[in-house]
Design a protein around this motif. Structure first.
Motif, mmCIF file in Angstrom:
data_model
loop_
_atom_site.group_PDB
_atom_site.id
_atom_site.type_symbol
_atom_site.label_atom_id
_atom_site.label_comp_id
_atom_site.label_asym_id
_atom_site.label_seq_id
_atom_site.Cartn_x
_atom_site.Cartn_y
_atom_site.Cartn_z
ATOM 1 N N ARG A 57 6.028 -0.538 -3.968
ATOM 2 C CA ARG A 57 5.391 -0.290 -5.268
ATOM 3 C C ARG A 57 5.785 -1.358 -6.277
ATOM 4 O O ARG A 57 4.945 -1.823 -7.069
ATOM 5 C CB ARG A 57 5.809 1.096 -5.750
ATOM 6 C CG ARG A 57 5.180 1.529 -7.054
ATOM 7 C CD ARG A 57 5.637 2.937 -7.370
ATOM 8 N NE ARG A 57 5.164 3.377 -8.661
ATOM 9 C CZ ARG A 57 5.430 4.579 -9.180
ATOM 10 N NH1 ARG A 57 6.149 5.447 -8.504
ATOM 11 N NH2 ARG A 57 4.967 4.915 -10.362
ATOM 12 N N SER A 58 7.047 -1.765 -6.258
ATOM 13 C CA SER A 58 7.517 -2.804 -7.192
ATOM 14 C C SER A 58 6.810 -4.128 -6.928
ATOM 15 O O SER A 58 6.364 -4.821 -7.867
ATOM 16 C CB SER A 58 9.029 -2.980 -7.065
ATOM 17 O OG SER A 58 9.706 -1.777 -7.313
ATOM 18 N N VAL A 59 6.702 -4.499 -5.638
ATOM 19 C CA VAL A 59 6.075 -5.784 -5.283
ATOM 20 C C VAL A 59 4.597 -5.786 -5.658
ATOM 21 O O VAL A 59 4.083 -6.749 -6.248
ATOM 22 C CB VAL A 59 6.251 -6.048 -3.769
ATOM 23 C CG1 VAL A 59 5.500 -7.319 -3.371
ATOM 24 C CG2 VAL A 59 7.723 -6.164 -3.414
ATOM 25 N N VAL A 60 3.885 -4.729 -5.347
ATOM 26 C CA VAL A 60 2.444 -4.646 -5.627
ATOM 27 C C VAL A 60 2.189 -4.687 -7.132
ATOM 28 O O VAL A 60 1.309 -5.427 -7.620
ATOM 29 C CB VAL A 60 1.851 -3.368 -5.009
ATOM 30 C CG1 VAL A 60 0.399 -3.180 -5.465
ATOM 31 C CG2 VAL A 60 1.922 -3.444 -3.491
ATOM 32 N N GLN A 61 2.942 -3.906 -7.892
ATOM 33 C CA GLN A 61 2.727 -3.877 -9.349
ATOM 34 C C GLN A 61 3.071 -5.223 -9.981
ATOM 35 O O GLN A 61 2.386 -5.671 -10.912
ATOM 36 C CB GLN A 61 3.569 -2.766 -9.978
ATOM 37 C CG GLN A 61 3.066 -1.357 -9.627
ATOM 38 C CD GLN A 61 3.870 -0.285 -10.308
ATOM 39 O OE1 GLN A 61 4.866 -0.552 -10.976
ATOM 40 N NE2 GLN A 61 3.437 0.965 -10.139
#
Length: 425
Positions: A414-418
């Motif tokens: 989630r951190s990488v995608v956002q």
């Protein structure tokens, strides 16, 4: 009324399981020792009794124990003045000794506490606090396995366990572990495992209604030689009862369960429970008539046993859920800002230029760290009333569903995608 002078007090210890006082009669000047303690420590020290007298004593003990009363035996004998004078001199030398003072004192106690005459017994009702059975039932429904470790006799422990709803007379099965010799203990455990397997094959849902009761004579052998076999049996049943357990054995049983990777919580109210409380992952002390030794050694203190259900099912679940989210959120927040900087480095030739100025970073940490956490601490996904009404909700905490590898990877992705979405937009 006869008056007595207290000459000496041989203090009670969990190891001795008895206490003695040496008294002098003001009227006759004679010396007597009176000893009170558990039947298994007093009866072997009695002067030779007739079979009829011994049978009568054991019948009385069994009768009171079957009623759930805690039985203490009282015995006495007259002391010779010269022998007591010599003993007192030896005891004074031991008290001034700097090495093995406690062990030497116990040996001197043994010299006087022998060849006693049976005086009588006391049977005291150790009344349960209010809502103890309901609390145990609720914790069992939440998937928590309960072990009762007590110093009481077999019959007394069984009666108390029935009152607490740890056993199910009539529609449950009690598996007994007894024996003195290694072969007897091994055969008893093996027989219990066979009975358990037969029951579970016919009724897999009957596991919660299976109970194991362990006699105090067989427990040392189990802890020394049959740990794996014993755990195979006890990890598949609903409750375990160990009677005639010493304080050190209580701690050993806790460590045995911990060796299987289980999370343990110990609850006690007296000095005999201190070692068990300290050995467990979490210790809870109950403040009451037994004193404050358990409370001082514990991580948490409660005044009534019934408060344990709210401590675990409500506050415990809230604390675990909030702590898990905050840890994951802080990790997510830091990775989010770090990945943006990493992506920026690709477009700047790894020059070391920063995408954010120092003020923006400071404001980001204040706004996106402080405020969300402060708000989330007050969040309640389920009301306390419903948590107590539906104890199955505790399974989410017990099974670690709020914090595990799967959840961690989800927050990482989630951190990488956002970060990618924010950077390229």
């Amino acid at each position: 009324v006869e008056e007595w002078i207290l000459e000496h007090n041989l203090e009670f210890t969990p190891l001795r399981k008895r206490q003695s006082v040496i008294l002098r009669s003001k009227k006759s000047g004679k010396l007597f020792i009176f000893t009170k303690g558990a039947d298994d420590t007093i009866l072997p020290r009695l002067h030779h009794q007739s079979e009829q007298t011994a049978e009568r004593i054991m019948n009385n003990i069994e009768t009171f124990s079957a009623l759930g009363l805690r039985v203490l035996c009282v015995a006495y004998r007259e002391l010779e003045e010269t022998k007591y004078t010599e003993w007192k001199k030896s005891f004074g030398e031991v008290q001034r000794s700097l090495e093995n003072r406690t062990a030497k004192s116990l040996l001197l106690y043994e010299e006087l506490e022998t060849d006693l005459f049976y005086l009588g017994l006391s049977a005291i009702e150790d009344k349960l606090q209010s809502e103890v059975p309901d609390t145990i039932k609720l914790l069992s429904e939440a998937g928590i396995k309960i072990w009762m470790l007590t110093g009481d006799r077999y019959s007394t422990a069984l009666q108390i366990a029935t009152s607490c709803r740890l056993t199910y007379p009539g529609h449950g099965k009690l598996l007994k572990i007894q024996g003195k010799e290694d072969s007897e203990v091994y055969e008893s455990i093996s027989q219990a495992i066979r009975e358990m397997n037969n029951i579970l094959e016919a009724q897999p849902e009957a596991a919660k209604k299976l109970s194991v009761i362990v006699d105090g004579e067989s427990l040392p052998t189990i802890l020394d030689k049959f740990r794996v076999l014993f755990l195979k049996l006890t990890t598949s049943v609903g409750s375990v009862i160990c009677c005639r357990v010493t304080p050190m054995q209580k701690a050993s049983v806790v460590n045995l369960v911990k060796s299987e990777g289980k999370i343990t919580l110990a609850v006690g109210d007296g000095g005999n429970d201190v070692s068990m409380i300290q050995a467990a992952h979490v210790g809870v002390g109950i403040a009451g008539r037994e004193g404050l030794q358990a409370v001082r050694a514990a991580d948490y203190s409660i005044s009534k046993f019934r408060f344990l259900k709210k401590l675990l099912l409500v506050h415990g679940r809230y604390s675990y859920r909030v702590t898990s989210f905050v840890a994951l959120y802080c990790f997510h927040k830091s990775l989010f800002i770090a990945f943006i900087q990493i992506l920026y480095a690709f477009y700047t030739g790894y020059s070391g230029a920063t995408f954010f100025d120092s003020f923006s970073l400071a404001a980001y940490n204040v706004i996106f760290t402080g405020l969300p956490i402060m708000c989330y601490v007050l969040d309640r996904d389920v009301s306390p009333t419903n948590l107590l009404r539906y104890p199955d909700l505790y399974n989410e905490s017990r099974e670690g569903k709020f914090m595990n590898i799967k959840v961690f990877i989800y927050w990482l992705v989630r951190s990488v995608v956002q970060a990618a979405i924010v950077f390229f937009l």
